[in-house]
Design a protein around this motif. Structure first.
Motif, PDB file in Angstrom:
ATOM      1  N   LEU A 259     -24.351  61.411  45.075  1.00  0.00           N
ATOM      2  CA  LEU A 259     -24.288  61.551  43.615  1.00  0.00           C
ATOM      3  C   LEU A 259     -24.496  62.999  43.192  1.00  0.00           C
ATOM      4  N   ASP A 260     -25.442  63.681  43.862  1.00  0.00           N
ATOM      5  CA  ASP A 260     -25.666  65.101  43.545  1.00  0.00           C
ATOM      6  C   ASP A 260     -24.427  65.932  43.844  1.00  0.00           C
ATOM      7  N   ILE A 261     -23.793  65.625  44.974  1.00  0.00           N
ATOM      8  CA  ILE A 261     -22.579  66.373  45.348  1.00  0.00           C
ATOM      9  C   ILE A 261     -21.471  66.096  44.336  1.00  0.00           C
ATOM     10  N   GLU A 262     -21.319  64.824  43.944  1.00  0.00           N
ATOM     11  CA  GLU A 262     -20.290  64.484  42.968  1.00  0.00           C
ATOM     12  C   GLU A 262     -20.558  65.179  41.633  1.00  0.00           C
ATOM     13  N   ARG A 263     -21.842  65.201  41.218  1.00  0.00           N
ATOM     14  CA  ARG A 263     -22.186  65.909  39.988  1.00  0.00           C
ATOM     15  C   ARG A 263     -21.879  67.398  40.120  1.00  0.00           C
ATOM     16  N   SER A 264     -22.241  67.955  41.285  1.00  0.00           N
ATOM     17  CA  SER A 264     -21.977  69.381  41.503  1.00  0.00           C
ATOM     18  C   SER A 264     -20.481  69.652  41.483  1.00  0.00           C
TER      19      SER A 264
ATOM     20  N   ASP B 116     -19.389  69.327  37.893  1.00  0.00           N
ATOM     21  CA  ASP B 116     -19.810  70.521  37.155  1.00  0.00           C
ATOM     22  C   ASP B 116     -18.964  71.728  37.553  1.00  0.00           C
ATOM     23  N   ALA B 117     -18.690  71.846  38.857  1.00  0.00           N
ATOM     24  CA  ALA B 117     -17.892  72.984  39.327  1.00  0.00           C
ATOM     25  C   ALA B 117     -16.489  72.908  38.768  1.00  0.00           C
ATOM     26  N   ARG B 118     -15.901  71.696  38.728  1.00  0.00           N
ATOM     27  CA  ARG B 118     -14.560  71.546  38.173  1.00  0.00           C
ATOM     28  C   ARG B 118     -14.552  71.923  36.687  1.00  0.00           C
ATOM     29  N   ASN B 119     -15.556  71.381  35.974  1.00  0.00           N
ATOM     30  CA  ASN B 119     -15.632  71.704  34.546  1.00  0.00           C
ATOM     31  C   ASN B 119     -15.793  73.212  34.338  1.00  0.00           C
ATOM     32  N   GLN B 120     -16.620  73.810  35.154  1.00  0.00           N
ATOM     33  CA  GLN B 120     -16.860  75.249  35.040  1.00  0.00           C
ATOM     34  C   GLN B 120     -15.597  76.013  35.395  1.00  0.00           C
TER      35      GLN B 120
END
Length: 155
Positions: free
Chosen positions: A115-120, A123-127
């Motif tokens: 889940l942390d990796i998916e969030r990261s 977040d990275a995609r959004n960024q």
């Protein structure tokens, strides 16, 4: 022939004391030697047979005690094996419980990490998406003249 008979009668008459003495000797032998000897031999035989009977009884008793000890030994071994099996089952159950707990803990960690990796990643995609517009505008400003970029961005 008369004479022979007379001589024979004299011999028989002379041998009567010897025969009486022999019969008395046989009777005395029977009372003094043979009967006590037979009595002693029968006692000896009785004692020997009694001792043999006692020995047989002792052997039978020893075999019975040996059987009882062997039964007790078998029972003790069975008890030890049962206790050992119980202990092994308990240890196996504890080990299985510990393994299950570790598996669950590991699954939770993996899920949390995923889940942390998916969030990261999100977040990275959004960024990256957010920065891609800005970066593309910078690249366009750097490559194209300032007037062309402003008209294209407005459209």
């Amino acid at each position: 022939m008369d004479q022979i008979l007379n001589q024979l009668g004299g011999l028989v008459l002379g041998s009567v004391p010897t025969m009486i003495l022999f019969i008395l000797l046989v009777i005395a032998y029977g009372f003094l030697v043979r009967r006590p000897l037979e009595r002693i031999l029968s006692e000896r035989h009785a004692r020997t047979a009694g001792a043999m009977e006692q020995a047989r009884g002792a052997i039978a008793s020893a075999e019975a005690e040996t059987g009882a000890y062997e039964d007790k030994l078998r029972a003790a071994r069975a008890e030890i094996y049962a206790a050992r099996e119980k202990l092994l089952k308990q240890w196996n159950a504890e080990r299985d419980a510990a393994l299950e707990q570790v598996r669950n803990s590991t699954k939770e960690r993996v899920l949390t990490a995923r889940l942390d990796i998916e969030r990261s990643v999100s977040d990275a995609r959004n960024q990256i998406e957010g920065q891609s517009d800005e970066l593309s505008a910078r690249i366009l400003n750097a490559v194209l003249p300032a007037g062309v970029v402003a008209t294209e961005v407005a459209q």
